[in-house]
Design a protein around this motif. Structure first.
Motif, PDB file in Angstrom:
ATOM      1  N   GLN A 134       0.830  -1.205   0.000  1.00 21.93           N
ATOM      2  CA  GLN A 134       0.000   0.000   0.000  1.00 21.93           C
ATOM      3  C   GLN A 134       0.866   1.258   0.000  1.00 21.93           C
ATOM      4  O   GLN A 134       0.622   2.190  -0.766  1.00 21.93           O
ATOM      5  N   MET A 135       1.905   1.269   0.830  1.00 19.94           N
ATOM      6  CA  MET A 135       2.775   2.439   0.899  1.00 19.94           C
ATOM      7  C   MET A 135       3.635   2.564  -0.352  1.00 19.94           C
ATOM      8  O   MET A 135       3.934   3.667  -0.796  1.00 19.94           O
ATOM      9  N   VAL A 136       4.007   1.417  -0.948  1.00 18.87           N
ATOM     10  CA  VAL A 136       4.766   1.463  -2.196  1.00 18.87           C
ATOM     11  C   VAL A 136       3.913   2.123  -3.272  1.00 18.87           C
ATOM     12  O   VAL A 136       4.371   2.999  -4.012  1.00 18.87           O
ATOM     13  N   VAL A 137       2.635   1.725  -3.347  1.00 17.86           N
ATOM     14  CA  VAL A 137       1.713   2.317  -4.322  1.00 17.86           C
ATOM     15  C   VAL A 137       1.621   3.830  -4.111  1.00 17.86           C
ATOM     16  O   VAL A 137       1.693   4.607  -5.062  1.00 17.86           O
ATOM     17  N   GLU A 138       1.491   4.252  -2.859  1.00 18.17           N
ATOM     18  CA  GLU A 138       1.441   5.693  -2.548  1.00 18.17           C
ATOM     19  C   GLU A 138       2.720   6.399  -2.990  1.00 18.17           C
ATOM     20  O   GLU A 138       2.677   7.502  -3.530  1.00 18.17           O
ATOM     21  N   ALA A 139       3.854   5.749  -2.739  1.00 17.39           N
ATOM     22  CA  ALA A 139       5.143   6.346  -3.103  1.00 17.39           C
ATOM     23  C   ALA A 139       5.278   6.477  -4.617  1.00 17.39           C
ATOM     24  O   ALA A 139       5.751   7.490  -5.124  1.00 17.39           O
ATOM     25  N   ILE A 140       4.826   5.462  -5.349  1.00 18.19           N
ATOM     26  CA  ILE A 140       4.882   5.505  -6.815  1.00 18.19           C
ATOM     27  C   ILE A 140       3.972   6.636  -7.318  1.00 18.19           C
ATOM     28  O   ILE A 140       4.349   7.415  -8.184  1.00 18.19           O
ATOM     29  N   LYS A 141       2.785   6.750  -6.723  1.00 20.06           N
ATOM     30  CA  LYS A 141       1.872   7.851  -7.088  1.00 20.06           C
ATOM     31  C   LYS A 141       2.521   9.199  -6.808  1.00 20.06           C
ATOM     32  O   LYS A 141       2.313  10.170  -7.521  1.00 20.06           O
ATOM     33  N   ALA A 142       3.303   9.254  -5.727  1.00 23.47           N
ATOM     34  CA  ALA A 142       3.963  10.506  -5.344  1.00 23.47           C
ATOM     35  C   ALA A 142       5.162  10.809  -6.252  1.00 23.47           C
ATOM     36  O   ALA A 142       5.725  11.885  -6.205  1.00 23.47           O
ATOM     37  N   GLY A 143       5.571   9.819  -7.064  1.00 19.28           N
ATOM     38  CA  GLY A 143       6.635  10.092  -8.024  1.00 19.28           C
ATOM     39  C   GLY A 143       7.835   9.173  -7.973  1.00 19.28           C
ATOM     40  O   GLY A 143       8.790   9.375  -8.722  1.00 19.28           O
ATOM     41  N   ALA A 144       7.838   8.156  -7.098  1.00 18.51           N
ATOM     42  CA  ALA A 144       8.965   7.213  -7.091  1.00 18.51           C
ATOM     43  C   ALA A 144       8.928   6.411  -8.396  1.00 18.51           C
ATOM     44  O   ALA A 144       7.857   6.159  -8.941  1.00 18.51           O
ATOM     45  N   LYS A 145      10.104   6.018  -8.904  1.00 21.51           N
ATOM     46  CA  LYS A 145      10.175   5.366 -10.204  1.00 21.51           C
ATOM     47  C   LYS A 145      10.122   3.846 -10.148  1.00 21.51           C
ATOM     48  O   LYS A 145       9.742   3.204 -11.111  1.00 21.51           O
ATOM     49  N   ASP A 146      10.549   3.241  -9.040  1.00 22.13           N
ATOM     50  CA  ASP A 146      10.579   1.786  -8.947  1.00 22.13           C
ATOM     51  C   ASP A 146      10.715   1.416  -7.479  1.00 22.13           C
ATOM     52  O   ASP A 146      10.838   2.298  -6.629  1.00 22.13           O
ATOM     53  N   PHE A 147      10.679   0.125  -7.190  1.00 22.83           N
ATOM     54  CA  PHE A 147      10.899  -0.293  -5.807  1.00 22.83           C
ATOM     55  C   PHE A 147      11.650  -1.608  -5.763  1.00 22.83           C
ATOM     56  O   PHE A 147      11.608  -2.395  -6.695  1.00 22.83           O
ATOM     57  N   ILE A 148      12.380  -1.803  -4.682  1.00 26.25           N
ATOM     58  CA  ILE A 148      13.144  -3.020  -4.437  1.00 26.25           C
ATOM     59  C   ILE A 148      12.640  -3.560  -3.103  1.00 26.25           C
ATOM     60  O   ILE A 148      12.469  -2.796  -2.163  1.00 26.25           O
ATOM     61  N   VAL A 149      12.406  -4.860  -3.039  1.00 26.66           N
ATOM     62  CA  VAL A 149      11.942  -5.453  -1.786  1.00 26.66           C
ATOM     63  C   VAL A 149      13.118  -6.034  -1.013  1.00 26.66           C
ATOM     64  O   VAL A 149      14.005  -6.662  -1.589  1.00 26.66           O
ATOM     65  N   LYS A 150      13.134  -5.781   0.300  1.00 23.47           N
ATOM     66  CA  LYS A 150      14.174  -6.336   1.162  1.00 23.47           C
ATOM     67  C   LYS A 150      13.899  -7.818   1.375  1.00 23.47           C
ATOM     68  O   LYS A 150      12.746  -8.202   1.392  1.00 23.47           O
ATOM     69  N   PRO A 151      14.861  -8.663   1.590  1.00 18.84           N
ATOM     70  CA  PRO A 151      16.309  -8.417   1.554  1.00 18.84           C
ATOM     71  C   PRO A 151      16.786  -8.179   0.117  1.00 18.84           C
ATOM     72  O   PRO A 151      16.281  -8.799  -0.820  1.00 18.84           O
ATOM     73  N   PHE A 152      17.733  -7.263  -0.042  1.00 22.68           N
ATOM     74  CA  PHE A 152      18.205  -6.884  -1.368  1.00 22.68           C
ATOM     75  C   PHE A 152      19.123  -7.934  -1.974  1.00 22.68           C
ATOM     76  O   PHE A 152      19.939  -8.504  -1.278  1.00 22.68           O
ATOM     77  N   THR A 153      18.981  -8.124  -3.276  1.00 19.11           N
ATOM     78  CA  THR A 153      19.978  -8.923  -3.989  1.00 19.11           C
ATOM     79  C   THR A 153      20.628  -7.976  -4.989  1.00 19.11           C
ATOM     80  O   THR A 153      19.980  -7.049  -5.490  1.00 19.11           O
ATOM     81  N   GLU A 154      21.880  -8.212  -5.260  1.00 18.47           N
ATOM     82  CA  GLU A 154      22.609  -7.356  -6.189  1.00 18.47           C
ATOM     83  C   GLU A 154      21.905  -7.334  -7.549  1.00 18.47           C
ATOM     84  O   GLU A 154      21.796  -6.302  -8.189  1.00 18.47           O
ATOM     85  N   GLU A 155      21.401  -8.501  -7.947  1.00 16.47           N
ATOM     86  CA  GLU A 155      20.722  -8.643  -9.238  1.00 16.47           C
ATOM     87  C   GLU A 155      19.504  -7.733  -9.332  1.00 16.47           C
ATOM     88  O   GLU A 155      19.318  -7.019 -10.314  1.00 16.47           O
ATOM     89  N   ARG A 156      18.675  -7.736  -8.301  1.00 11.86           N
ATOM     90  CA  ARG A 156      17.449  -6.928  -8.303  1.00 11.86           C
ATOM     91  C   ARG A 156      17.777  -5.438  -8.262  1.00 11.86           C
ATOM     92  O   ARG A 156      17.129  -4.629  -8.924  1.00 11.86           O
ATOM     93  N   VAL A 157      18.795  -5.074  -7.496  1.00 10.92           N
ATOM     94  CA  VAL A 157      19.209  -3.665  -7.417  1.00 10.92           C
ATOM     95  C   VAL A 157      19.699  -3.221  -8.792  1.00 10.92           C
ATOM     96  O   VAL A 157      19.346  -2.147  -9.283  1.00 10.92           O
ATOM     97  N   LYS A 158      20.481  -4.075  -9.424  1.00 13.82           N
ATOM     98  CA  LYS A 158      21.022  -3.799 -10.756  1.00 13.82           C
ATOM     99  C   LYS A 158      19.882  -3.577 -11.764  1.00 13.82           C
ATOM    100  O   LYS A 158      19.915  -2.629 -12.551  1.00 13.82           O
ATOM    101  N   GLU A 159      18.862  -4.458 -11.713  1.00 13.54           N
ATOM    102  CA  GLU A 159      17.696  -4.335 -12.595  1.00 13.54           C
ATOM    103  C   GLU A 159      16.982  -2.993 -12.395  1.00 13.54           C
ATOM    104  O   GLU A 159      16.644  -2.326 -13.354  1.00 13.54           O
TER     105      GLU A 159
END
Length: 118
Positions: free
Chosen positions: A87-112
């Motif tokens: 829900q908060m990710v959706v709000e953040a995207i509406k507010a202008g965030a471009k993408d999101f990464i879910v924790k725990p981070f993997t180098e691959e996902r961050v790279k993408e």
């Protein structure tokens, strides 16, 4: 190479992200422990990208996205969320965030995510 501002209230998360960004060849120009500090540092450092945690004291990630976007409509912000914060990710995207990464981070996902937004 991007100049990145890392925002997370957990020091070990900032360190983890910093290591991933550095390994991927980017420069971490600043670190913030909450949204308020992040917004201030954004104005000073003018980074190419902000990684933004969602749940933080003082000012949360969604509020910080709004604050940074009001200062710089072209700001590139990627949200970092724990599972179950859709829900908060959706709000953040509406507010202008471009993408999101879910924790725990993997180098691959961050790279993408970086490839998508930079």
């Amino acid at each position: 190479m991007a100049r990145i501002l890392v925002t997370d209230d957990a020091a070990f998360m900032r360190m983890q992200l910093k290591n991933i960004f550095t390994t991927l060849g980017h420069e971490v120009v600043g670190e913030a422990e909450n949204g308020q500090v992040s917004a201030q540092l954004y104005k000073e450092l003018k980074p190419d990208l902000v990684s933004m945690d969602i749940t933080m004291p003082e000012m949360n990630g969604v509020e910080a996205v709004k604050e940074i976007k009001s200062f710089d409509p072209n700001a590139t912000i990627v949200m970092c969320s724990a599972m179950g914060q859709q829900q908060m990710v959706v709000e953040a995207i509406k507010a202008g965030a471009k993408d999101f990464i879910v924790k725990p981070f993997t180098e691959e996902r961050v790279k993408e995510a970086l490839a998508k937004v930079l």
